[in-house]
Write an enzyme that holds these catalytic residues in place. Structure first.
Site, PDB file in Angstrom:
ATOM      1  CD  GLU A 175      77.949 -16.592 -11.595  1.00  0.00           C
ATOM      2  OE1 GLU A 175      77.329 -16.971 -10.583  1.00  0.00           O
ATOM      3  OE2 GLU A 175      79.187 -16.506 -11.628  1.00  0.00           O
ATOM      4  CG  ASN A 190      76.930 -19.431  -8.276  1.00  0.00           C
ATOM      5  OD1 ASN A 190      78.024 -18.881  -8.310  1.00  0.00           O
ATOM      6  ND2 ASN A 190      76.262 -19.741  -9.362  1.00  0.00           N
ATOM      7  CG  ASP A 232      75.304 -15.590  -6.963  1.00  0.00           C
ATOM      8  OD1 ASP A 232      75.886 -16.639  -7.257  1.00  0.00           O
ATOM      9  OD2 ASP A 232      75.832 -14.465  -7.085  1.00  0.00           O
TER      10      ASP A 232
END
Length: 595
Positions: A193, A277, A319
């Site tokens: 992220e 991801n 995700d």
């Protein structure tokens, strides 16, 4: 005749005495009584041959002793047991404790304080967790949040070596448990992220020096894809796919981190692991398949080179990291023995794969899903539901499963006795809208607004026993909150798991019937283990709510903001009323008369 009767009576007395002595003698110490890695074994079964605690007597299990870690964040680790010592790693500040099993109550033998950088807490995505350590060659090896891998002498607590592998200024952290294969320590990074570039690194067990590093994105020479690489499907075949399936230079901040679980097949000499991801979550900013994010690799641990790879979620819209466990089991499929691998993916599908070549045998949903219509077994690609694909500035409602997946990191357990996989998982959906985001090193690189909510039925979690041969559940238990703990199953036909509202439970492995439960001080998201000390079986688990699902408590999120914590606020508004933060090791056993 009288003499014969006397001799026979004496024989019976002696024989009965021997039987009684054998029954009272402590069980011999075997390797199965130890727990040297979080997954118990290289196949990641989390299965123990222990039978002293079983389905008939587990209802009498009680607390033997406890230990407070003094830390109030998510305790996701599995304890280790080696000889007469139990080891635990705390969340940040990543203290390694050694507790003496020879003394009542497990007093501290020593504590190693790693002193990670405080700033590392600010770049951790989903709480400052740690998933455990591993033991080999007299050393306990673990990772710290600020990207250090440390080896400590198991007897003395003295540091053997320490190496820094990543940079928190780029958003890199490390939360995974190492896997030690032969003379190599395998570790990976977190931070998908934050726009980091994922990797798996092999370190020399004796010195800590880097032996090889395999990136998840970039050219084949960086990904360690060579001439003997053979992809199972055409869409995973080609040169430098880690570059060509991305916009220009996007692979350099493309995610694909390696923070989940690793398994190893000694016969094939292959290590299996998944990648996370792609960055950013906004799929419109990265057209293409985005290899090798959301993928699984099979690598030679000696060289690091990949034998095959498969991408679960090309051009990930939701995700759906591919980091979940790969449980290696040998099954009879259509009357033929197969070397298989079970992978419950975040997309909600249970994959049964041939671990020799990566081909999919079956793939069916294990939880409610509407984002993926099916997995095409000919191409290996998911058939996506077009109305659930996410795009920039468009809100898509009721996507199932939500970003934490049908199952996140919380590991399953497999029993060769029942031939069932015991899966702790989620039942959650989400509303999601892509937003434009720019990359700035060390800052969030997400590009999405997400609100997570309960799935059909209202229960947010479940504990399911899955039959891999029939591709359907044998039984399932609904839970109020996501089941964020790991699973344990034993030859006593008992399966253990914990809940976020403070219950630690034992259920019948064959039927799912609840046999016992105990209310801990905080939510249970740790990985239960079992071990034998001096002939007595114990079950141990860490309590301490947190992680992504428990961020509303551990991170003190304002749950009035529905998209806080990457959307987790939407399903955790009531969690602070069900549990408080904590950090406690619980060790359970049978009372003496119940053994």
């Amino acid at each position: 005749m009288l003499l014969l009767q006397i001799r026979y009576a004496a024989f019976l007395i002696l024989f009965s005495f021997c039987l009684k002595a054998d029954a009272e003698a402590p069980a011999p110490v075997t390797a199965d009584m130890q727990w040297t890695m979080p997954a118990k074994d290289y196949a990641s079964t989390r299965f123990s041959e222990e039978t002293q605690i079983n389905a008939n007597n587990v209802n009498r299990m009680q607390v033997a002793w406890t230990f407070s870690t003094g830390v109030l964040h998510g305790h996701e680790a599995a304890p280790l047991v080696v000889n007469d010592t139990l080891y635990i790693v705390t969340p940040y500040p990543n203290i390694l404790y050694a507790l003496d099993l020879n003394e009542p109550g497990g007093p501290i033998k020593w504590a190693y304080k790693s002193h990670p950088q405080r700033a590392s807490q600010g770049v951790a995505c989903c709480d400052v967790v740690n998933r455990g350590a591993a033991f080999a060659d007299g050393k306990v090896v673990f990772n710290t949040l600020d990207n250090q891998t440390i080896a400590v002498d198991a007897n003395t607590g003295k540091e053997a070596w320490k190496i820094k592998l990543g940079d928190i200024n780029l958003g890199e952290t490390m939360t995974m448990a190492p896997l030690i294969v032969k003379d190599k320590v395998l570790v990976g990074n977190s931070g998908g992220e934050m726009g980091v570039r994922g990797w798996l690194t092999a370190l020399d067990l004796k010195s800590g020096k880097i032996v090889w590093r395999a990136y998840s994105t970039g050219p084949d020479k960086d990904v360690l894809i060579g001439t003997d690489f053979k992809a199972p499907y055409d869409s995973d075949t080609g040169h430098d796919l880690g570059v060509s399936t991305w916009p220009a230079d996007a692979w350099k901040v493309g995610g694909g981190t390696v923070w989940g679980w690793l398994s190893y097949d000694p016969e094939l000499n292959l290590v299996y692991y998944g990648t996370s991801n792609p960055g950013a979550w906004n799929a419109d900013q990265r057209p293409g398949d985005n290899k090798w994010a959301c993928s699984i690799f099979a690598r030679d641990p000696d060289t690091g080179y990949a034998k095959w790879a498969y991408q679960y979620s090309p051009h990930d819209f939701h995700d759906y990291d591919g980091v979940n466990e790969n449980v290696l089991v040998d099954l009879s499929i259509d009357g033929k023995p197969r070397k298989t691998m079970l992978h419950p993916d975040r997309n909600g599908y249970m994959y049964l794969m041939d671990r020799t070549d990566g081909r999919i045998i079956s793939a069916v949903p294990f939880t409610h899903t509407n984002s993926v219509e099916k997995i095409d077994l000919k191409t290996g690609r998911p058939v996506m539901a077009k109305d659930k694909e996410t795009h920039q500035d468009q809100q898509v409602k009721d996507i199932c499963p939500a970003a934490p997946g049908g199952k996140d990191w919380q590991p399953s357990a497999y029993s060769p006795r029942t031939q069932l996989l015991y899966v702790p998982h989620n039942n959650i959906c989400m509303d999601m809208k892509g937003t434009e985001v720019g990359y700035i090193a060390g800052t969030p690189y997400v590009g999405a607004e997400v609100v997570i909510k309960a799935g059909p039925g209202g229960n947010r979690g479940a504990f399911t026993a899955w039959d891999p041969v029939t591709s359907k559940p044998a039984w399932s238990i609904k839970e109020k909150f996501p089941v964020w703990s790991g699973a344990l199953v034993t030859a006593g036909d008992v399966a253990f798991y914990g809940t976020m509202d403070r219950w630690f439970k034992a259920v019948d492995a064959k039927t799912g019937k609840e046999l016992w439960k105990f209310r801990t001080g905080s939510g249970v998201i740790g990985q239960p283990i079992t071990y034998n000390a001096s002939g007595k079986q114990y079950v141990a688990v860490l309590s301490g709510v947190g992680g992504w699902a428990g961020a509303g408590v551990a991170g003190e999120l304002d749950t009035r903001i529905p998209f806080g914590g990457l959307g987790i606020s939407g399903i955790s508004a009531d969690l602070p009323m069900a549990t408080a933060a904590g950090g406690m090791l619980y060790v359970f056993a049978l009372p003496e008369a119940a053994k």
